[in-house]
Write an enzyme that holds these catalytic residues in place. Structure first.
Site, PDB file in Angstrom:
ATOM      1  CE  LYS A   1      -1.949   2.714   2.825  1.00  0.00           C
ATOM      2  NZ  LYS A   1      -1.811   3.960   1.999  1.00  0.00           N
TER       3      LYS A   1
ATOM      4  N   GLY B   1       3.329   4.068  12.933  1.00  0.00           N
ATOM      5  CA  GLY B   1       4.116   2.858  13.183  1.00  0.00           C
ATOM      6  C   GLY B   1       3.621   2.129  14.425  1.00  0.00           C
TER       7      GLY B   1
ATOM      8  CD  GLU C   1      14.062   1.811   9.737  1.00  0.00           C
ATOM      9  OE1 GLU C   1      14.184   2.895  10.342  1.00  0.00           O
ATOM     10  OE2 GLU C   1      14.787   0.830   9.934  1.00  0.00           O
TER      11      GLU C   1
ATOM     12  CB  CYS D   1      12.780   9.559   8.305  1.00  0.00           C
ATOM     13  SG  CYS D   1      13.545   8.453   7.148  1.00  0.00           S
TER      14      CYS D   1
ATOM     15  CD  GLU E   1       9.909  13.009  12.137  1.00  0.00           C
ATOM     16  OE1 GLU E   1       9.011  12.185  12.393  1.00  0.00           O
ATOM     17  OE2 GLU E   1      10.857  12.772  11.380  1.00  0.00           O
TER      18      GLU E   1
HETATM   19  P1  ADP Z   1       3.109  10.241   6.417  1.00  0.00           P
HETATM   20  O1  ADP Z   1       1.819  10.323   5.654  1.00  0.00           O
HETATM   21  O2  ADP Z   1       3.452  11.462   7.172  1.00  0.00           O
HETATM   22  O3  ADP Z   1       4.224   9.608   5.648  1.00  0.00           O
HETATM   23  P2  ADP Z   1       1.993   8.087   7.912  1.00  0.00           P
HETATM   24  O4  ADP Z   1       2.731   7.294   8.913  1.00  0.00           O
HETATM   25  O5  ADP Z   1       0.683   8.640   8.254  1.00  0.00           O
HETATM   26  O6  ADP Z   1       2.979   9.220   7.569  1.00  0.00           O
HETATM   27  O7  ADP Z   1       1.839   7.260   6.565  1.00  0.00           O
HETATM   28  C1  ADP Z   1       2.688   6.213   6.164  1.00  0.00           C
HETATM   29  C2  ADP Z   1       1.856   5.139   5.492  1.00  0.00           C
HETATM   30  O8  ADP Z   1       1.019   4.524   6.475  1.00  0.00           O
HETATM   31  C3  ADP Z   1       0.922   5.650   4.414  1.00  0.00           C
HETATM   32  O9  ADP Z   1       0.859   4.694   3.366  1.00  0.00           O
HETATM   33  C4  ADP Z   1      -0.397   5.757   5.149  1.00  0.00           C
HETATM   34  O10 ADP Z   1      -1.530   5.702   4.307  1.00  0.00           O
HETATM   35  C5  ADP Z   1      -0.327   4.529   6.041  1.00  0.00           C
HETATM   36  N1  ADP Z   1      -1.219   4.570   7.218  1.00  0.00           N
HETATM   37  C6  ADP Z   1      -1.810   5.632   7.804  1.00  0.00           C
HETATM   38  N2  ADP Z   1      -2.535   5.255   8.884  1.00  0.00           N
HETATM   39  C7  ADP Z   1      -2.377   3.910   8.989  1.00  0.00           C
HETATM   40  C8  ADP Z   1      -2.861   2.910   9.917  1.00  0.00           C
HETATM   41  N3  ADP Z   1      -3.627   3.211  10.943  1.00  0.00           N
HETATM   42  N4  ADP Z   1      -2.476   1.626   9.706  1.00  0.00           N
HETATM   43  C9  ADP Z   1      -1.672   1.292   8.690  1.00  0.00           C
HETATM   44  N5  ADP Z   1      -1.195   2.181   7.787  1.00  0.00           N
HETATM   45  C10 ADP Z   1      -1.542   3.473   7.925  1.00  0.00           C
END
Ligand code: ADP
Length: 478
Positions: A175, A232, A248, A282, A379
């Site tokens: 995803k 995370g 990460e 990051c 951050e």
């Molecule tokens: P950013 O958008 O600032 O990179 P995120 O950690 O929100 O940081 O997003 C990283 C990835 O995690 C994206 O693909 C996002 O759609 C996905 N994501 C957001 N919320 C969740 C969740 N609750 N569980 C799993 N994946 C998620």
């Protein structure tokens, strides 16, 4: 005229359309590009996991040479397409054209590296304590790997998860971020043409809901995630028991500048680390920890350097700093900077008074920041940094290790002794001497410590640890 791109999921080698659930626009220019895509639900996740499970068997049957060839083909196709893909990344995420093309080439080299690793998956064999018997260790595929990726390296981070996963015989349900899905789709098209069995890589689109559905799905053997600390933590909690998790996340990375540093180089390291890529790495520098012996001269030189930077349309090759990736990122950064200003702190440059159009945010630097301040602890994923003034090396190390993160750390010094002491005492997974805290190689291990990371390292040969299971066999010929 706005160009609209409508995206679909990719499951088992087929496009799966759905109603539009998210939208991303060129964050630098109005009326250029609009991307829309659907959101995967639990039923589609289950379909993708089933397709991946079947692909694990097909990948094994096809053999290592077919796999190595396919990965090498993906690498070549990415390299050949670097201009087109680079422009797409620039338009979709606001990353400068040079950085975008460089990232595509880096992704190409990652696939190339792991094409070779496919053939070099060597095990071990040793004598047993039982006479006549031997012990063998092999590195077998884990199975179905979920990859959840962010937008800030929209092709390199997917590459450094997908390429090793495939190299060691796994299939992937991926995803991408909803902010960089068109780039994801372009990578999928290249993977689909590589000759890998259908379902080897499945791509599900959507925002947090789709990510959550994927991370809590049955049938996943491992999850590799890159993104924010908060997300995370959610992924770790969503994962089923016995699912291997690699996270990460962020950092509040520090760069120490000692009084004996080469001033020009220290300024370059600080400006690059804090403000290039609009601070959206990051490994970006958030804390510049400066010895009082050089602080005034250093801060003046940073101010002068930042004043020369060209901020503008990422498609212009002369641009050095582009916008933040999306309106929501700009709102977040503005809120965080507003909170800092509400404590009475005034930026040396930038800040809320330097408002810019679209998703642009002015490079912002605060001075006289303390480790206990928000800037020392949390951050800010944008072009925002603080100067932390200290007396001497020990105080600098204490400040450096003064929060719960530990991704990247740097020092600018001409002292070999202090460089060595820094490597020993800094609590971080990535250590930089006279180099910016951001900017890493693709063939060396990458990862952090403390609250920044969980699980084994990514990239280089170290990637095998996460994407394989060690099997130890004992045998005695009879
Ligand atoms: P950013 O958008 O600032 O990179 P995120 O950690 O929100 O940081 O997003 C990283 C990835 O995690 C994206 O693909 C996002 O759609 C996905 N994501 C957001 N919320 C969740 C969740 N609750 N569980 C799993 N994946 C998620």
């Amino acid at each position: 005229m706005t160009e609209t791109i409508t995206l679909s999921h990719h499951v088992a080698g087929r496009a799966v359309a759905g109603s539009a659930a998210f939208e991303q626009r060129n964050p630098a220019v109005a009326d250029d590009l609009r991307i829309e895509g659907p959101e995967a639900d639990a039923a589609l996740v289950a379909e993708a996991v089933t397709a991946a499970r079947a692909a694990v068997t097909a990948i094994e049957a096809a053999g290592i040479e077919a796999r190595a060839d396919a990965l090498a083909r993906i690498g070549r196709a990415l390299m050949a397409d670097a201009d087109r893909l680079g422009l797409l990344i620039a338009r979709e995420t606001g990353k400068t054209l040079g950085d975008s093309k460089g990232e595509v080439m880096r992704a190409a080299r990652i696939f190339d590296f792991f094409a070779g690793e496919t053939l070099r998956n060597v095990g071990e064999r040793f004598a047993s304590t039982r006479p006549g018997a031997t012990v063998e260790v092999e590195y077998a595929a884990v199975g179905v790997v979920a990859a959840i990726t962010p937008w800030n390296f929209p092709i390199a981070i997917p590459a450094w998860k997908i390429a090793p996963a495939l190299a060691f015989g796994n299939a992937v349900v991926w995803k991408p971020s909803e902010i960089s899905s068109a780039t994801g789709d372009a990578l999928m098209a290249i993977i689909a043409a590589s000759g890998l069995p259908a379902g080897s890589v499945n791509m599900l689109l959507g925002a947090g809901g789709a990510g959550k559905a994927l991370s809590e799905a049955d049938g996943i053997d491992a999850i590799s995630f890159t993104g924010s600390v908060a997300t995370g933590d959610r992924v770790r909690l969503s994962a089923r028991r016995n699912v291997r998790v690699q996270l990460e996340m962020g950092g509040v990375n520090g760069l120490i500048v000692l009084a004996d540093a080469d001033l020009d180089n220290a300024v370059d390291c600080a400006v690059n680390g804090a403000f290039f890529a609009a601070g959206q790495r990051c490994t970006a520098t958030s804390r510049i920890i400066v010895d009082n012996g050089i602080a005034d001269r250093f801060v003046e030189a940073v101010r002068a350097k930042v004043a020369t930077l060209k901020i503008g349309d990422p498609r212009d090759p002369a641009t050095q700093i582009g916008p933040l990736a999306a309106p929501r990122q700009k709102e977040l950064i503005a809120r965080q900077v507003g909170d800092v200003e509400a404590t009475g702190a005034r930026p040396l440059f930038g800040g809320s008074e330097a408002a810019m159009e679209q998703c642009f945010y002015a490079p912002t630097l605060f001075d006289h920041v303390a480790t206990s301040d928000a800037l020392g602890q949390e951050e800010i994923f944008g072009p925002v940094a603080g100067i932390f003034r200290v007396d001497g090396f020990d105080a600098a190390i204490e400040a450096l290790n003064g929060n719960r993160f530990g991704l990247s750390a740097g020092i600018c010094t001409r002292s070999l002794l202090h460089a060595e002491e820094f490597k020993r005492r800094a609590r971080a997974g990535m250590l930089m001497v006279n180099l910016p805290t951001a900017g890493v190689d693709y063939h060396a291990p990458f990862g952090g410590t403390a609250a920044s990371s969980l699980g084994p390292r990514e990239q280089g040969r170290a990637a095998r640890t996460f994407y394989t299971i060690m099997k130890t066999s004992y045998q005695k010929p009879l």
